[in-house]
Motif scaffolding. Structure first.
Motif, mmCIF file in Angstrom:
data_model
loop_
_atom_site.group_PDB
_atom_site.id
_atom_site.type_symbol
_atom_site.label_atom_id
_atom_site.label_comp_id
_atom_site.label_asym_id
_atom_site.label_seq_id
_atom_site.Cartn_x
_atom_site.Cartn_y
_atom_site.Cartn_z
ATOM 1 N N LYS A 1 43.291 68.894 26.684
ATOM 2 C CA LYS A 1 42.493 67.788 27.247
ATOM 3 C C LYS A 1 41.139 68.287 27.741
ATOM 4 N N ALA B 1 47.003 62.498 24.108
ATOM 5 C CA ALA B 1 48.302 63.116 24.369
ATOM 6 C C ALA B 1 49.249 62.880 23.192
ATOM 7 N N LYS B 2 49.167 61.693 22.609
ATOM 8 C CA LYS B 2 50.004 61.368 21.447
ATOM 9 C C LYS B 2 49.665 62.297 20.282
ATOM 10 N N ILE C 1 36.916 58.747 25.986
ATOM 11 C CA ILE C 1 38.156 59.385 25.519
ATOM 12 C C ILE C 1 39.358 58.570 25.998
ATOM 13 N N HIS C 2 40.262 58.272 25.080
ATOM 14 C CA HIS C 2 41.516 57.604 25.456
ATOM 15 C C HIS C 2 42.573 58.689 25.631
ATOM 16 N N ASP C 3 42.892 58.992 26.892
ATOM 17 C CA ASP C 3 43.821 60.088 27.185
ATOM 18 C C ASP C 3 45.215 59.864 26.601
ATOM 19 N N ASP C 4 45.647 58.612 26.568
ATOM 20 C CA ASP C 4 46.998 58.362 26.035
ATOM 21 C C ASP C 4 47.068 58.699 24.550
ATOM 22 N N PHE D 1 48.344 65.225 20.506
ATOM 23 C CA PHE D 1 48.753 66.582 20.878
ATOM 24 C C PHE D 1 50.247 66.814 20.574
ATOM 25 N N ILE D 2 51.080 65.846 20.990
ATOM 26 C CA ILE D 2 52.533 65.973 20.766
ATOM 27 C C ILE D 2 52.831 66.032 19.263
#
Lengths: 244, 202
Positions: free
Chosen positions: B27, B53-54, B47-50, B56-57
């Motif tokens: 991030k 994160a998606k 930036i849309h953090d959600d 990234f996973i």
């Protein structure tokens, strides 16, 4: 007086009081939110009377809220929750009255996680969190490893309904969670946050919690599939806590 | 074409290969990349953090699923993993363009496709940083990276098939791309050659 109540420490005795005061303020706040909605159109004398009654209620609600807020400041701000904000599960396990300390730290973390995930209103119970911690420890999970304890704790927190009466609003992130998902994802974020290693990082506790929320939200489907199975939940936590 | 480098990737005292497998570093370094490009181009991003994160996973899972056991494949896997990251960023689209400067030159890739440009810059910088740290190599950017015609093709192709991002990132960094099965690590030209060599030697 029963022995258990007589032996309560001042911190333990404060938990139910804190919950009660929070519930009082929450009820008043939600009542006022309802009052703010436009009145149903009706014949003018009835409509005028309804408005007068609601105005009276509003004044009473104001007074109740002021009293509750004063008591809250007096009782809620005396704990050390600020200091506890950076405590990990391992830190908490090693201090006296662990369930009380856990409940205080978890309250701070959970309310922030819920807000970040889009909650506009909701109640978090410290009493139920303390009970959940105690039950998880007594289950024997703590003797296995920290992930087993974390999984047991997650299940207890969900089962005991530590979060209730949630209302979700839209978040900047757009992807809105349902109230049921919101509570579970926020609790999962809290569990990850209690476990994550903070030593080699300059992250502040708050920033780290928000990252845990992002991680928990991204794992929402995995969480739904493993929540009822302690072993799978434990594996899920173990697999991702080091990836935060 | 020089790409703005985020601070986190300019660090030399921390193993980036490990750090990039943690969401907080991902991030932070991604936000720094966005900031560096925004400062250089004047484009404003959100930036849309959600979604980040998606991405990234999904990247982590794809990475673990194909991680090679042979140490000789590690260098090529670094290239492949950065391509996987580009593929995932394009799929989950964590960036939104808020505004671009008035009168910006659309023949410049940074303005032609501002989000795609950030994703490519970030993945190339990650690739370059790991190659430098772990293999003492300098990443040579290919002229295709600044060729707008390549970017037209890049955007059109990855919109239809995001896995082609892996091949395009190889192209941008002067590697030999695998256009037919880009998402399979052991189908990469270098891996096929290694398999052939092992067959001959064996």
């Amino acid at each position: 007086m029963p022995t258990s109540q007589r032996n309560l420490s001042p911190s333990a005795a404060r938990l139910p009081l804190k919950d009660a005061l929070r519930m009082l303020r929450f009820t008043v706040k939600r009542g006022r939110t309802l009052l703010d909605k436009p009145l149903a159109p009706g014949p003018s004398p009835i409509s005028g009377m309804a408005r007068a009654v609601l105005n009276d209620f509003d004044q009473i609600a104001d007074r109740v809220n002021d009293v509750a807020a004063g008591l809250s400041r007096r009782f809620l701000d005396t704990d050390e929750s600020g200091r506890l904000y950076s405590a990990t599960l391992a830190d908490i396990e090693n201090i006296g009255e662990a369930e009380i300390v856990f409940a205080q730290a978890a309250y701070h973390g959970l309310t922030r996680a819920l807000r970040h995930l889009g909650t506009t209103e909701g109640l978090v119970s410290e009493v139920r969190m303390a009970e959940a911690y105690k039950a998880a420890v007594q289950s024997g999970a703590a003797e296995k490893d920290r992930f087993a304890l974390a999984a047991a704790l997650m299940q207890e927190l969900v089962k005991r309904g530590v979060v209730r009466d949630l209302l979700s609003g839209s978040t900047e992130e757009g992807d809105c969670l349902t109230e049921t998902d919101l509570a579970k994802v926020a609790i999962f974020a809290l569990i990850l946050w209690f476990l994550v290693d903070r030593q080699d990082d300059e992250d502040d506790a708050e920033g780290l919690l928000l990252t845990c929320c992002d991680m928990a939200r991204a794992l929402k489907s995995d969480l739904a599939e493993s929540l009822d199975d302690a072993e799978r939940l434990q594996d899920l936590i173990a697999a991702y806590v080091d990836k935060i | 074409m020089a790409l703005p480098i985020p601070d986190a990737l300019a660090e030399t005292d921390r193993p980036i290969r490990r750090a990039m497998r943690r969401l907080r570093w991902f991030k932070q370094s991604f936000a720094q990349q966005v900031e560096a490009i925004a400062a250089a181009s004047g484009t404003e991003y959100k930036i849309h953090d959600d979604r980040l994160a998606k991405a990234f996973i999904a990247w982590l899972r794809a990475f673990d699923a194909q991680k090679p056991t042979q140490s000789t494949a590690r260098r090529d896997f670094t290239n492949f993993a950065s391509g996987l990251m580009l593929q995932q960023l394009l799929r989950d689209a964590p960036l939104e363009v808020v505004s671009v400067p008035v009168g910006s030159d659309a023949s410049n890739p940074a303005y032609y496709w501002p989000e795609g440009y950030v994703y490519v810059a970030y993945c190339l910088n990650v690739r370059g940083a790991v190659l430098a740290q772990d293999f003492d190599e300098v990443l040579n950017l290919a002229p295709d990276l600044s060729d707008i015609r390549t970017w037209w093709s890049f955007k059109e192709n990855v919109t239809e098939d995001p896995s082609l991002a892996i091949a395009f990132l190889d192209l941008f960094s002067g590697q030999n791309p695998n256009w037919s099965t880009p998402s399979l690590f052991y189908e990469r030209p270098e891996q096929l050659e290694a398999q052939q060599r092992r067959g001959i030697d064996g």
